[in-house]
Design a protein around this motif. Structure first.
Motif, PDB file in Angstrom:
ATOM      1  N   VAL A   1      49.200  32.490  31.279  1.00 41.58           N
ATOM      2  CA  VAL A   1      48.602  33.191  32.102  1.00 41.58           C
ATOM      3  C   VAL A   1      47.518  32.098  32.676  1.00 41.58           C
ATOM      4  O   VAL A   1      46.869  31.464  31.673  1.00 41.58           O
ATOM      5  CB  VAL A   1      48.031  34.332  31.613  1.00 41.58           C
ATOM      6  CG1 VAL A   1      47.084  35.053  32.673  1.00 41.58           C
ATOM      7  CG2 VAL A   1      48.724  35.437  31.112  1.00 41.58           C
ATOM      8  N   LEU A   2      47.215  32.183  34.101  1.00 48.66           N
ATOM      9  CA  LEU A   2      46.316  31.242  34.611  1.00 48.66           C
ATOM     10  C   LEU A   2      45.062  32.107  34.572  1.00 48.66           C
ATOM     11  O   LEU A   2      45.041  33.184  35.441  1.00 48.66           O
ATOM     12  CB  LEU A   2      46.872  30.825  35.897  1.00 48.66           C
ATOM     13  CG  LEU A   2      45.688  30.144  36.751  1.00 48.66           C
ATOM     14  CD1 LEU A   2      45.405  28.680  35.943  1.00 48.66           C
ATOM     15  CD2 LEU A   2      46.187  29.686  38.141  1.00 48.66           C
ATOM     16  N   PHE A   3      43.855  31.809  34.087  1.00 53.97           N
ATOM     17  CA  PHE A   3      42.610  32.482  34.051  1.00 53.97           C
ATOM     18  C   PHE A   3      41.696  31.874  35.322  1.00 53.97           C
ATOM     19  O   PHE A   3      41.542  30.658  35.337  1.00 53.97           O
ATOM     20  CB  PHE A   3      41.927  32.047  32.789  1.00 53.97           C
ATOM     21  CG  PHE A   3      42.198  32.863  31.627  1.00 53.97           C
ATOM     22  CD1 PHE A   3      41.736  33.984  31.142  1.00 53.97           C
ATOM     23  CD2 PHE A   3      43.621  32.505  30.876  1.00 53.97           C
ATOM     24  CE1 PHE A   3      42.217  34.904  29.995  1.00 53.97           C
ATOM     25  CE2 PHE A   3      44.337  33.397  30.000  1.00 53.97           C
ATOM     26  CZ  PHE A   3      43.600  34.261  29.545  1.00 53.97           C
ATOM     27  N   THR A   4      41.337  32.868  36.203  1.00 52.32           N
ATOM     28  CA  THR A   4      40.697  32.410  37.466  1.00 52.32           C
ATOM     29  C   THR A   4      39.563  33.401  37.251  1.00 52.32           C
ATOM     30  O   THR A   4      39.696  34.612  37.141  1.00 52.32           O
ATOM     31  CB  THR A   4      41.671  32.364  38.395  1.00 52.32           C
ATOM     32  OG1 THR A   4      42.149  33.784  38.820  1.00 52.32           O
ATOM     33  CG2 THR A   4      42.685  31.341  38.504  1.00 52.32           C
ATOM     34  N   SER A   5      38.557  32.868  38.114  1.00 50.44           N
ATOM     35  CA  SER A   5      37.321  33.538  38.415  1.00 50.44           C
ATOM     36  C   SER A   5      36.611  33.339  39.359  1.00 50.44           C
ATOM     37  O   SER A   5      36.720  32.044  39.895  1.00 50.44           O
ATOM     38  CB  SER A   5      36.473  33.844  36.931  1.00 50.44           C
ATOM     39  OG  SER A   5      35.900  32.672  36.895  1.00 50.44           O
ATOM     40  N   THR A   6      35.709  34.148  40.196  1.00 45.42           N
ATOM     41  CA  THR A   6      34.924  33.796  41.406  1.00 45.42           C
ATOM     42  C   THR A   6      33.615  34.847  41.088  1.00 45.42           C
ATOM     43  O   THR A   6      33.537  35.684  40.285  1.00 45.42           O
ATOM     44  CB  THR A   6      35.504  33.990  42.541  1.00 45.42           C
ATOM     45  OG1 THR A   6      34.762  33.480  43.456  1.00 45.42           O
ATOM     46  CG2 THR A   6      35.871  35.596  42.738  1.00 45.42           C
ATOM     47  N   VAL A   7      32.892  34.376  42.017  1.00 43.39           N
ATOM     48  CA  VAL A   7      31.467  35.211  41.965  1.00 43.39           C
ATOM     49  C   VAL A   7      31.306  35.962  43.273  1.00 43.39           C
ATOM     50  O   VAL A   7      31.601  35.478  44.489  1.00 43.39           O
ATOM     51  CB  VAL A   7      30.335  34.422  41.659  1.00 43.39           C
ATOM     52  CG1 VAL A   7      29.057  35.221  41.900  1.00 43.39           C
ATOM     53  CG2 VAL A   7      30.364  33.734  40.421  1.00 43.39           C
TER      54      VAL A   7
ATOM     55  N   ALA B   1      36.831  31.002  46.762  1.00 45.09           N
ATOM     56  CA  ALA B   1      36.148  30.038  45.815  1.00 45.09           C
ATOM     57  C   ALA B   1      36.550  30.667  44.218  1.00 45.09           C
ATOM     58  O   ALA B   1      35.766  30.186  43.512  1.00 45.09           O
ATOM     59  CB  ALA B   1      34.684  30.148  45.917  1.00 45.09           C
ATOM     60  N   TRP B   2      37.922  30.455  44.073  1.00 46.66           N
ATOM     61  CA  TRP B   2      38.286  30.817  42.826  1.00 46.66           C
ATOM     62  C   TRP B   2      38.320  29.569  42.016  1.00 46.66           C
ATOM     63  O   TRP B   2      38.756  28.554  42.575  1.00 46.66           O
ATOM     64  CB  TRP B   2      39.744  31.360  42.972  1.00 46.66           C
ATOM     65  CG  TRP B   2      39.741  32.969  43.427  1.00 46.66           C
ATOM     66  CD1 TRP B   2      40.239  32.991  44.687  1.00 46.66           C
ATOM     67  CD2 TRP B   2      39.642  34.112  42.892  1.00 46.66           C
ATOM     68  NE1 TRP B   2      40.107  34.411  44.901  1.00 46.66           N
ATOM     69  CE2 TRP B   2      39.755  34.976  43.907  1.00 46.66           C
ATOM     70  CE3 TRP B   2      39.621  34.136  41.348  1.00 46.66           C
ATOM     71  CZ2 TRP B   2      39.701  36.406  43.304  1.00 46.66           C
ATOM     72  CZ3 TRP B   2      39.460  35.771  41.131  1.00 46.66           C
ATOM     73  CH2 TRP B   2      39.580  36.581  42.026  1.00 46.66           C
ATOM     74  N   GLN B   3      37.574  29.775  40.663  1.00 48.75           N
ATOM     75  CA  GLN B   3      37.670  28.953  39.917  1.00 48.75           C
ATOM     76  C   GLN B   3      38.908  28.977  38.811  1.00 48.75           C
ATOM     77  O   GLN B   3      38.846  30.158  38.010  1.00 48.75           O
ATOM     78  CB  GLN B   3      36.494  28.544  39.044  1.00 48.75           C
ATOM     79  CG  GLN B   3      35.400  28.208  40.032  1.00 48.75           C
ATOM     80  CD  GLN B   3      33.905  27.965  39.313  1.00 48.75           C
ATOM     81  OE1 GLN B   3      33.967  28.293  38.329  1.00 48.75           O
ATOM     82  NE2 GLN B   3      32.970  27.194  40.168  1.00 48.75           N
ATOM     83  N   GLU B   4      39.769  27.934  38.433  1.00 46.81           N
ATOM     84  CA  GLU B   4      40.678  28.037  37.458  1.00 46.81           C
ATOM     85  C   GLU B   4      40.127  27.514  36.096  1.00 46.81           C
ATOM     86  O   GLU B   4      39.755  26.260  36.110  1.00 46.81           O
ATOM     87  CB  GLU B   4      41.807  27.169  37.952  1.00 46.81           C
ATOM     88  CG  GLU B   4      42.537  27.439  39.205  1.00 46.81           C
ATOM     89  CD  GLU B   4      43.841  26.853  39.495  1.00 46.81           C
ATOM     90  OE1 GLU B   4      44.193  25.949  38.827  1.00 46.81           O
ATOM     91  OE2 GLU B   4      44.467  27.105  40.673  1.00 46.81           O
ATOM     92  N   THR B   5      40.095  28.310  35.166  1.00 48.79           N
ATOM     93  CA  THR B   5      39.417  28.105  34.013  1.00 48.79           C
ATOM     94  C   THR B   5      40.454  27.169  33.200  1.00 48.79           C
ATOM     95  O   THR B   5      40.319  26.470  32.287  1.00 48.79           O
ATOM     96  CB  THR B   5      39.070  29.353  33.259  1.00 48.79           C
ATOM     97  OG1 THR B   5      38.456  30.083  33.827  1.00 48.79           O
ATOM     98  CG2 THR B   5      38.569  28.844  31.915  1.00 48.79           C
TER      99      THR B   5
END
Length: 804
Positions: free
Chosen positions: A524-530, A627-631
């Motif tokens: 799974v690709l972990f992604t997050s943004t603010v 602005a999604w960041q891939e962890t």
């Protein structure tokens, strides 16, 4: 004339003082019990206040280090290395936050594979010379054991890599670096000439402007890579301190009950002595002066003894907190106790409160003018009507007391606890009289009836036992709830078997490699943004896997389908609590001109988190936000993680520093979790011990006053054993009644803490884990401690009664 009056007053003062000292000498056990009760009251609260103060300092230090000291890495492109020239040029440009590292693996002569990390070890050698050296390979004891490197017959440990010469090994007990052999970079170049340059550079925290300058200064074949770090949870430390504070107050109240009871018993004869002194013409002011001197002496003595007991307790328990932090977070935190001058002031203040609370009633009675009318005080009868009225008033206050903040909630449930203490004698009397009515045996009926008549006399020590038992059960329930919450927290945070981070050019070959591996069940690709919700900043995460969703601990609502056409989301309890958001409500989050609307499918527990978070289930990319960041990739495996790690290193060229194995952290954290709240459980045990000490002191003096009753029973044919059984059964019946009341009250207190007080104070809660174990264990433990505490004085009392 004046001189003779002064001499008279002085001689009267000394006479009264000698009489008071004589009371302590003539009744040493009773008065020593009173003094130690005051000391225990002081030490119970003082030790927990000191532990809170000291542990807060440790947790503050730990919280600053929970996040990795490495902000990010500088890594080379595939097939490239970081040369010494690259490193020196960057340092010459003012980037002093850079530290060179080389990570590599070798095969030992015994076939074991060992991971090395070469760094500039001088700072460690200077700060911890007993643990690190620059002249040998530094290995933690546990990792050395797994490699088969053990000390035998005091022979220095060494290792052999392939056909290499023997390499000296320094084994230490510092687990900060995990399963890796640490050595100085210069020594690594000397031992392994095949090592060229550095595998990556570690970079500590930098400002945004410095990061931009660093990116511009990097050669094309070097890039910045984020690091893995465990999310900080300050709320767990805060909740621990709240637990300790609540138990400190309970412990102080329990100890005061014991001290008050001991004061009542120790001063019964003292009141008669004061009455006789008044009848002999001693002035009231002289008696009061002696009493004040005695109170000051008791305060000083209780302070000194309380500080001594607290010092022993804190010195023993505080290292456990340091050990917990070391094991749980792999931190080196000092557990050494340092006494501060203000602790002595705390002790004196606590002792003053304890002494005045215990002796105020006696001061008032002895200072009364009515004391001169009789040489012996009449016996005061216990008023059940008064306790019922007090309980009713406290319950009314409990119902109508506001609950708009955690201070009010603490006071509100304190009122409930005090109301239960006030109603306790009425419930005990009703309980015993009911047993007497339904009993058909004359002897049992007599035991129940007689015990019901003794409730008033035995109320204070039984109330202290009830408070201690209630606190013990509530503490056990809270510990179970925290443990369950901690497991859920770990599962939510570390919900994969292996995490793998990548740089830009590694993503495609890594993804292709993962698709072909049978040992990888799912990745799974972990992604997050603010984004913003109203005025609050929120972290937005995408959940693209069913396993990610299942790791959530839901407070309300249910999981949504990943293929649902309607945009759903999960919000953490912190956001729901602050903005009063409910399940099925539609919320809108924004990023500048962009916005996303979703229906709240569920609210999930997010224990200890101080931030707001939203998780959106979707297999597809969420285009409404940017602005999604891939962890990195989270891997769910069917094979051992170490096998996959070795394959990633060999096949894809992933560096060991790019992989993070959460299962090791999970096992370590869960194994040592109970140490975090061992202090809470220890305090609950101490409370029970204090209560049983009070019963021990009370049983002797209270039953001594029943000597005429015992003689009557003896003349009616009761043997010594039957007299002993008669009184013991009555005490145990009272204790059993206290146990019955303590169960629901302890449940209410524990539930209030985890579901009401925690969200009011920290913004997050946890479900109460209701198990029968804490009730049974605490109750049985209390009874087991109670039996010898009662049996010894009652048996001795019966021996004296039979001989008199």
């Amino acid at each position: 004339m004046v001189s003779s009056n002064v001499k008279k007053v002085h001689s009267e003062f000394l006479l009264v003082l000698k009489a008071h000292i004589g009371e302590y000498i003539n009744k040493p056990l009773l008065n020593l019990g009173f003094i130690f009760s005051l000391a225990i009251a002081t030490s119970t609260l003082l030790s927990i206040l000191v532990l809170n103060d000291a542990s807060e300092q440790q947790y503050q230090s730990a919280n600053s280090r929970l996040k990795s000291p490495v902000a990010f890495h500088i890594v080379p492109a595939s097939g490239e290395t970081i040369s010494i020239s690259d490193y020196t040029q960057l340092r010459a440009q003012g980037f002093y936050q850079l530290n060179a590292t080389h990570v590599f693996s070798k095969i030992l002569a015994n076939g074991e594979k060992i991971a090395f990390r070469a760094i500039d070890i001088l700072p460690l050698v200077l700060t911890m010379p007993a643990s690190y050296t620059s002249k040998a390979v530094n290995i933690e004891q546990g990792y050395a054991d797994s490699l088969g490197l053990t000390i035998k017959n005091s022979v220095p440990v060494s290792l052999t890599v392939n056909n290499h010469d023997t390499i000296a090994v320094n084994i230490n007990n510092v687990a900060d670096w995990g399963n890796v052999a640490l050595l100085d970079i210069a020594l690594a170049w000397q031992l392994f000439p095949d090592i060229k340059g550095f595998s990556h550079l570690m970079v500590s925290e930098m400002s945004v402007s410095e990061i931009s300058r660093l990116k511009a200064a990097l050669p094309p074949y070097l890039s910045i890579q984020e690091t893995w770090s465990i999310t900080e949870r300050e709320g767990f430390a805060d909740a621990l301190h709240l637990n300790l504070s609540a138990l400190a107050i309970l412990g102080f109240i329990v100890s005061l009950f014991i001290a008050f009871q001991a004061a009542n018993q120790a001063w019964t004869k003292r009141r008669e002595l004061a009455t006789q002194l008044r009848l002999l013409g001693i002035e009231l002011n002289t008696i009061m002066k002696v009493m004040l001197c005695e109170a000051l002496s008791l305060t000083l003595l209780a302070s000194i003894l309380g500080m001594a007991i607290a010092f022993v307790l804190v010195s023993f328990i505080l290292p456990l907190l340091g050990l917990t932090l070391e094991q749980l977070y792999q931190l080196q935190v000092s557990g050494q106790f340092q006494w501060q001058w203000q602790y002595s002031l705390w002790a004196f203040a606590i002792s003053s409160i304890a002494v005045m609370a215990a002796l105020l009633k006696q001061f008032r009675l002895i200072g009364s003018a009515k004391i001169a009318f009789s040489a012996r005080l009449s016996q005061q009868h216990f008023s059940f009507k008064t306790t019922a009225i007090v309980a009713a008033i406290l319950l009314v206050l409990f119902v109508f007391w506001p609950d708009n903040n955690w201070h009010h909630l603490m006071f509100k449930y304190g009122l409930l606890l005090l109301a239960s203490v006030a109603i306790l004698p009425n419930l005990l009397k009703f309980f015993l009289q009911t047993l007497a009515l339904i009993s058909r045996s004359f002897r049992l009926k007599f035991i129940f009836q007689d015990a019901s008549q003794q409730v008033g006399r035995r109320y204070l020590p039984i109330a202290a036992f009830y408070l201690a038992l209630t606190a013990s059960i509530a503490a056990a329930l809270m510990v179970n709830s925290f443990q369950s919450a901690f497991v859920s927290y770990l599962n939510q945070l570390l919900n994969a078997d292996l995490f793998v981070r990548y740089n830009a050019e590694q993503k495609q070959p890594l993804s292709q490699w993962l698709q072909k591996q049978n040992g990888v069940e799912e990745y799974v690709l972990f992604t997050s943004t603010v984004a913003k919700y109203q005025a609050d900043t929120v972290e937005v995460h995408r959940l693209s896997s069913k396993k990610q969703q299942q790791s959530l601990s839901l407070k309300s609502g249910q999981l949504a389908s990943l293929n649902s056409t309607e945009r759903s989301c999960y919000i953490n309890e912190q956001l729901a609590y602050k903005r009063l958001i409910r399940v099925q409500e539609i919320i809108e989050i924004k990023q500048g001109q962009q916005s996303l609307s979703c229906r709240v499918q569920a609210i999930y527990y997010d224990y200890g988190n101080q931030a707001f978070a939203i998780k959106i289930p979707s297999k597809l990319n969420i285009d409404e936000l940017s602005a999604w960041q891939e962890t990195g990739f989270g891997l769910f495996l069917t094979l051992d993680a170490n096998v996959i790690k070795e394959a990633l290193i060999d096949d894809v060229g992933i560096d060991n520093s790019q992989m993070y194995q959460p299962e090791q952290i999970k096992k370590l954290a869960l194994a040592v979790f109970e140490q975090s709240f061992a202090l809470t459980q220890a305090i609950a045990f101490v409370l029970l011990s204090i209560a049983c000490l009070g019963l021990f002191l009370s049983a002797n003096s209270l039953e001594l006053a029943r000597k005429p009753d015992l003689h009557i029973l003896s003349s009616l044919g009761y043997s010594q054993f039957e007299l002993f059984s008669h009184m013991l059964w009555q005490w145990l019946l009272l204790a059993f009644g206290a146990i019955l009341l303590s169960w629901p009250v302890a449940t209410a207190l524990a539930n209030a803490l985890v579901s009401l007080i925690l969200p009011a104070s920290f913004g997050w809660s946890m479900p109460l884990v209701f198990e029968i174990g804490p009730f049974v264990v605490s109750s049985v433990l209390g009874i087991l401690m109670l039996i010898p505490a009662l049996a010894l004085p009652l048996y001795k009392l019966n021996v004296r009664a039979s001989l008199s």
